[in-house]
Design an enzyme around this catalytic site. Structure first.
Site, PDB file in Angstrom:
ATOM      1  N   SER A   1      -0.303  -9.278  -0.602  1.00  5.05           N
ATOM      2  CA  SER A   1       0.180  -9.645   0.516  1.00  5.05           C
ATOM      3  C   SER A   1       1.195  -8.422   0.258  1.00  5.05           C
ATOM      4  CB  SER A   1       1.778 -10.628   0.045  1.00  5.05           C
ATOM      5  OG  SER A   1       2.285 -10.603  -1.306  1.00  5.05           O
ATOM      6  N   LYS A   2       1.677  -8.371   1.292  1.00  8.54           N
ATOM      7  CA  LYS A   2       2.826  -6.945   1.310  1.00  8.54           C
ATOM      8  C   LYS A   2       3.478  -6.266  -0.012  1.00  8.54           C
ATOM      9  CE  LYS A   2       3.879  -7.366   6.366  1.00  8.54           C
ATOM     10  NZ  LYS A   2       4.880  -7.141   7.265  1.00  8.54           N
ATOM     11  N   ARG A   3       3.850  -6.731  -0.706  1.00  5.58           N
ATOM     12  CA  ARG A   3       4.302  -7.138  -1.917  1.00  5.58           C
ATOM     13  C   ARG A   3       2.960  -6.228  -3.194  1.00  5.58           C
ATOM     14  NH1 ARG A   3       3.433 -10.343  -6.744  1.00  5.58           N
ATOM     15  NH2 ARG A   3       2.312 -12.250  -6.113  1.00  5.58           N
ATOM     16  N   HIS A   4       2.202  -6.255  -2.941  1.00  6.63           N
ATOM     17  CA  HIS A   4       0.912  -5.596  -3.364  1.00  6.63           C
ATOM     18  C   HIS A   4       1.039  -4.008  -3.115  1.00  6.63           C
ATOM     19  CE1 HIS A   4      -0.009 -10.235  -4.335  1.00  6.63           C
ATOM     20  NE2 HIS A   4       0.307  -9.244  -5.625  1.00  6.63           N
ATOM     21  N   GLY A   5       1.174  -4.330  -1.828  1.00  2.74           N
ATOM     22  CA  GLY A   5       0.746  -2.412  -1.591  1.00  2.74           C
ATOM     23  C   GLY A   5       0.144  -3.221  -0.145  1.00  2.74           C
TER      24      GLY A   5
END
Length: 514
Positions: free
Chosen positions: A261-265
């Site tokens: 997801s976006k929290r991983h980049g």
């Protein structure tokens, strides 16, 4: 069907956003499979979500696929000037343009009693414990009463959804290319909606109709679609169609083993293009998330593959059942290797979109090419060129006290400025700086031959005369010229900057250093 037999596979993204990294890998696997078997790779845009589907997203998906080198044999016309048109015998390849086909299938299911209009309210489809009721209380409603319900709904300005009459107590089974034998019980599926009350096919009916009409032989997709497969198989059987072979690829996870997801980049392909990742590096990296060559393959223990080698070595049965992790460090490592493998000419051409405005005009393209060439062995992203090479195009300045200090997490914040710590250590706080700068300045000022061969003995001679190591002589000059302690080789730095720029930048420090 043998996997050596030509396959017709498809990639069918929804244009409600960017091309996700996971979708790009699915497209790559399908493309490699089609190319390896001499089959066809079909691109179909599933744009039936009118509220969320956009032309901008469709164009972005097409651009990202083409950038990755994933071309299609049938699908939307890739020419931007002919957007919305299709190429191939089974068009249109935009699902929104195939409504007539979907409607024919829905009407056939209705006529044959395999689907029914359902007037059930939300409350009627909810069990006493709050769970969703899977089978409609109206599944056995006589046709005449269904028509009455449809008429009544129309009089009220609405419509009724059409549900598939799911057979009770039936096993839905298939051999999955990745997961092996898979079984669902129809009691877990229920009477699912195939046509919305607003008058549009839902995903499972539309996908089954389009795959059948396009003669898709194999459906290779993400495992998040596995719950759709039994519904599509039921529709295939109800319509008397032979169904394709299915395979469900595990999802890509973050390094923490959570769904990517976006929290991983960044999760969109376009973002990696903007960063300066090479398409061949990203494709190679995605290939190895979930796929590994078999034990007898000559590709065993290899990581870097050309496009032709990817086609040659990829076998769908070697895709693993376990989810792979997206390791950004590994991608950057791959990208650095691919950058270093480019010819100097190709490196500069790939770099062009990332060069700041004015660099090519600063002292001409040949100068920019020469300066940038010093970083081919150092970059992991093409976009890093500015934060590394800026001092070849801008004189460093001293940051004033009222300016924001540099952000340690953002290398770009240092562009254009002297590093205060480097200045304090090697210039203003270095007692040897005045004689090192002044002594070498006098030698350089008299040097007419500005080449490695001519400059090297001057520097080495001064080191011997002053009893100083090369680092103690070079670092004050390096900081004065570049603003920091890191740069390409010292003689490369001197020769590319040129005599006039070198002397001009160092002269002010001769009096202020020490």
């Amino acid at each position: 069907m043998s996997h050596a037999t030509p396959v017709r596979v498809r990639f069918a993204p929804s244009p409600t956003g960017y091309l996700h990294i996971g979708g790009a890998r699915t497209a790559l696997f399908n493309w490699l499979w089609a190319r390896q078997t001499g089959g066809q790779f079909i691109l179909r845009i599933e744009d039936t979500d009118e509220q969320r589907s956009t032309e901008e997203s469709t164009r972005a998906i097409l651009d990202s696929l083409l950038w990755l080198g994933i071309t299609w044999d049938e699908g939307p016309d890739p020419d931007p000037a002919r957007f919305g048109e299709s190429i191939g015998p089974c068009g249109a390849y935009f699902q929104s343009q195939r409504e007539k086909l979907h409607l024919q299938a829905a009407e056939r299911l209705l006529i044959e009693g395999k689907a029914f209009y359902c007037p059930a309210s939300e409350a009627e489809m909810t069990l006493p414990d709050g769970k969703k009721r899977l089978f409609s209380p109206y599944r056995d409603l006589p046709v005449d009463e269904q028509r009455e319900a449809v008429t009544k709904a129309a009089e009220q300005g609405s419509g009724l959804p059409l549900r598939f009459r799911c057979p009770r107590n039936t096993a839905i089974e298939w051999h999955d290319l990745i997961r092996g034998e898979v079984r669902f019980d129809s009691e877990e599926i229920g009477d699912f909606i195939i046509w919305k009350s607003s008058g549009q096919a839902l995903y499972n009916l539309a996908a089954a109709c389009d795959d059948h009409d396009m003669e898709i032989t194999h459906v290779l997709r993400g495992e998040d679609h596995i719950s759709n497969t039994p519904k599509q198989l039921l529709l295939y059987d109800a319509l008397g169609w032979a169904h394709p072979v299915y395979g469900h690829v595990p999802l890509i996870l973050g390094m923490d083993r959570a769904r990517l997801s976006k929290r991983h980049g960044a999760t969109r392909v376009e973002a990696y293009r903007e960063m300066g990742v090479l398409p061949e590096a990203l494709a190679n990296f995605l290939l190895l998330i979930g796929w590994a060559p078999g034990g007898a393959s000559e590709a065993l223990n290899r990581e870097l593959f050309t496009r032709d080698e990817m086609i040659r070595f990829f076998h769908v049965e070697e895709v693993g059942k376990s989810s792979g992790a997206f390791n950004l460090d590994k991608l950057l490592h791959f990208n650095g290797l691919y950058i270093r493998g480019l010819s100097p000419e190709e490196f500069f051409e790939r770099l062009r979109p990332y060069l700041p405005t004015g660099w090519l005009e600063h002292r001409g393209e040949d100068y920019a090419r020469c300066a940038c060439s010093l970083y081919q062995d150092k970059l992991t992203l093409l976009s890093e060129i500015e934060q590394n090479a800026w001092y070849f195009f801008i004189d460093p300045a001293i940051r004033s006290s009222d300016e924001e200090p540099p952000d340690a997490e953002d290398p770009r914040s240092a562009i254009g400025y002297y590093d205060a710590q480097a200045v304090a250590k090697f210039l203003t706080g270095n007692p040897d700086a005045p004689r090192v700068l002044g002594g070498l300045f006098d030698l350089f000022d008299k040097c007419a031959d500005w080449t490695h061969d001519a400059l090297t003995p001057l520097v080495e001679g001064l080191c011997g005369e002053m009893g100083l190591g090369k680092a103690k002589v070079m670092q004050p000059w390096r900081v004065a010229l570049t603003g920091n302690t890191m740069s390409p080789g010292f003689y490369d730095l001197l020769s590319v900057l040129g005599r006039d720029t070198v002397l001009r930048r160092v002269q002010p420090w001769i009096e202020t250093a020490g």
